[in-house]
Enzyme design. Structure first.
Site, PDB file in Angstrom:
ATOM      1  N   LYS A   1      63.726  50.652  80.283  1.00  0.00           N
ATOM      2  CA  LYS A   1      63.048  50.351  81.544  1.00  0.00           C
ATOM      3  C   LYS A   1      63.777  51.098  82.664  1.00  0.00           C
ATOM      4  O   LYS A   1      64.994  51.295  82.597  1.00  0.00           O
ATOM      5  CB  LYS A   1      63.117  48.837  81.791  1.00  0.00           C
ATOM      6  CG  LYS A   1      62.586  48.383  83.141  1.00  0.00           C
ATOM      7  CD  LYS A   1      61.106  48.594  83.294  1.00  0.00           C
ATOM      8  CE  LYS A   1      60.613  48.175  84.683  1.00  0.00           C
ATOM      9  NZ  LYS A   1      59.190  48.551  84.896  1.00  0.00           N
TER      10      LYS A   1
ATOM     11  N   CYS B   1      57.706  55.359  90.925  1.00  0.00           N
ATOM     12  CA  CYS B   1      57.347  53.942  90.840  1.00  0.00           C
ATOM     13  C   CYS B   1      56.418  53.581  91.989  1.00  0.00           C
ATOM     14  O   CYS B   1      56.801  53.675  93.152  1.00  0.00           O
ATOM     15  CB  CYS B   1      58.571  53.039  90.882  1.00  0.00           C
ATOM     16  SG  CYS B   1      58.057  51.304  90.828  1.00  0.00           S
TER      17      CYS B   1
END
Ligand code: DHB
Length: 308
Positions: A44, A127
């Site tokens: 992640k 992101c």
């Protein structure tokens, strides 16, 4: 069928692996990827401090894809730095995904994570889900500044994960930035940011953060992913290794990414929906696909897309 690939000098036992974000936050999930047929373990995206992420519901699958606004739930880079040595025991490459909430975070994380010796580092410039923070990847100058700051701190192959671009001018602009910065590989694409899925029955959004806006993944984004893989493959004349991400649900989707110029592919939505067994299925399907067409290996078909 030979599905092994080499990216930036690192050998992968399979060209199919998890996309960052999918089943790769906790030690258990990362170990699960290690034991699975995933060709790599991708973490992640990590931040400086551990994060719970955005309020739930924050992921919603639908016919043809998914929408998410996870908000970077992760253990924090110190925890991943400690996990990396054990995760390297699985005999497949470990890719550390580095994010940040501000520009200064990236070099701080990169330095320590590089010290933990992952096989590759992926710098996430894309992101889309932090309220009030635009993606760095849509600002070419900020991207260049950031990549030039982290590059000298990283001694393992360093890649950049980019958001989708929708205009050839933006492919050219980011291509020129990447070319100037000593990037070893690209990962294309991150989720298609800030989509909105509506449930017409109860007249609501389906995820809680940001009024329901979130990153799209899965089948519906495949043409956008393929276009970005192809555009950057051509910009770099086939000399820049590319990991294709977006819409890999069947083996043939992976084949299409390879044809467009990807060296390997990552699986996000389909992995979340199916679990790590997805890799065995995709392997079989991709192998059949290649065999039918007379290819001897995954590397054999790379970039061979025909134009009319
Ligand atoms: C998240 C989503 C992304 O697409 C990404 O690149 C990083 C983080 C998230 O919301 O956690």
């Amino acid at each position: 069928m030979d599905l092994t690939v080499t990216i930036a000098g690192v050998k992968f036992p399979s060209c199919l692996m998890n996309a960052s974000g999918a089943l790769c936050v906790t030690a258990e999930e990362l170990t699960g990827l290690g034991r699975s047929r995933s060709g790599a373990i991708v973490t992640k995206s990590m931040t400086v401090e551990p994060r719970e992420g955005n309020p739930e519901p924050r992921y919603h699958p639908f016919a043809g894809g998914s929408i998410n606004s996870m908000g970077l739930p992760n253990l924090g880079y110190r925890a991943y730095a400690e996990l990396i040595p054990a995760l390297k025991q699985f005999g497949k490459p470990l890719i550390a995904s580095v994010a940040g909430l501000c520009e200064d975070d990236f070099p701080a994380i990169a330095k320590v994570i590089n010290g933990a010796a992952p096989d590759l580092i992926e710098v996430n410039l894309s992101c889309p889900n932090i309220p009030g923070k635009p993606q760095i990847g849509y600002d070419a100058e900020a991207s260049e500044r950031l990549i030039k700051r982290v590059r000298p701190l990283i001694t393992v192959p360093m890649g950049v994960k980019l958001p989708p671009y929708f205009d050839p001018a933006h492919h050219e602009l980011m291509g020129s930035v990447i070319a100037r910065c000593g990037v070893d590989f690209l990962n294309l694409i991150n989720s298609v940011g800030n989509g909105l899925f509506v449930n017409p029955d109860n007249e609501t959004v389906v995820i809680k953060p940001k009024g329901g806006f979130g990153g799209l993944g899965g089948t519906i984004i495949k043409p956008v992913a393929l276009a970005n893989v192809r555009a950057f493959y051509k910009y770099f004349k086939g000399r820049m290794p590319i990991i294709g991400t977006g819409g890999v649900v069947q083996g043939v989707d992976a084949f299409e990414h390879l044809l467009c110029g990807a060296s390997a592919v990552q699986v996000g939505t389909a992995l979340v929906e199916e679990g790590v067994q997805v890799f065995a299925r995709l392997e079989k399907e991709l192998a059949a696909c290649l065999e039918q067409r007379g290819y001897k290996s995954a590397e054999d078909c790379r970039g061979k897309l025909k134009e009319l």
